[in-house]
Design a protein around this motif. Structure first.
Motif, short mmCIF file in Angstrom:
data_model
loop_
_atom_site.label_atom_id
_atom_site.label_comp_id
_atom_site.label_asym_id
_atom_site.label_seq_id
_atom_site.Cartn_x
_atom_site.Cartn_y
_atom_site.Cartn_z
N SER A 9 7.03 -5.76 -0.43
CA SER A 9 6.48 -5.63 0.87
C SER A 9 4.87 -4.76 0.38
O SER A 9 5.02 -3.61 1.28
N LEU A 10 4.06 -5.50 -0.19
CA LEU A 10 2.55 -4.46 -0.11
C LEU A 10 2.46 -4.58 0.97
O LEU A 10 2.52 -5.82 1.89
N LYS A 11 1.39 -3.18 1.52
CA LYS A 11 1.12 -2.83 2.08
C LYS A 11 -1.21 -3.20 2.12
O LYS A 11 -0.79 -2.62 0.97
N HIS A 12 -1.47 -3.09 3.23
CA HIS A 12 -3.24 -3.19 3.47
C HIS A 12 -3.78 -1.79 2.37
O HIS A 12 -4.44 -2.04 1.83
N GLU A 13 -2.98 -0.29 2.29
CA GLU A 13 -2.87 0.35 2.16
C GLU A 13 -2.75 0.76 0.57
O GLU A 13 -3.17 1.95 -0.10
N ASP A 14 -2.34 -0.10 0.06
CA ASP A 14 -1.87 -0.73 -1.59
C ASP A 14 -2.85 -0.60 -2.40
O ASP A 14 -2.57 -0.75 -3.56
N THR A 15 -3.80 -1.51 -1.57
CA THR A 15 -5.32 -1.62 -2.43
C THR A 15 -6.13 -0.84 -3.33
O THR A 15 -6.03 0.28 -2.29
#
Length: 128
Positions: free
Chosen positions: A84-90
């Protein structure tokens, strides 16, 4: 000296999964605590997950229930399963090991200064 090599970072779309791997250069890896940290552009390095030398793990609130840290001492590896990756995991994700005694609860090893050796990092980019 412990050399760590991370792999698995790449561009992925939000909502998808990615698995990072860290390979250590020493056969004594099983004695050590291991952690994943990350550093986003312009931000400080932060803990993602840590596994002590026993079976205890600890996660940052931002990744709890989405990420899982695991280790295979026979292969001298530690993985980070990211769902469930999110943009903020970049961020650039770093593997680190603690060669000092690491049998306390994993929550005691959240500070980067608790780690003794670091990999060079692998870039994870999550597009929204």
């Amino acid at each position: 000296q412990v050399q760590l090599v991370e792999s698995g970072g790449r561009l992925v779309t939000a909502g998808n999964s990615l698995r990072l791997s860290c390979t250590a250069s020493v056969s004594t890896f099983g004695r050590y605590g291991v952690a994943w940290f990350r550093q986003a552009s312009g931000k400080e390095r932060e803990l993602v997950a840590v596994h002590n030398a026993m079976t205890d793990t600890y996660y940052a609130d931002s990744v709890k229930d989405r990420f899982t840290i695991s280790r295979d001492n026979a292969k001298n590896t530690a993985d980070l399963q990211m769902d469930s990756l999110k943009h903020e995991d970049t961020a650039v994700y770093y593997c680190a090991v603690r060669t000092r005694p690491s049998d306390r609860p994993a929550s005691e090893y959240t500070d980067p200064r608790a780690m003794d050796f670091w990999g060079k990092g692998t870039l994870v980019t999550v597009s929204s």
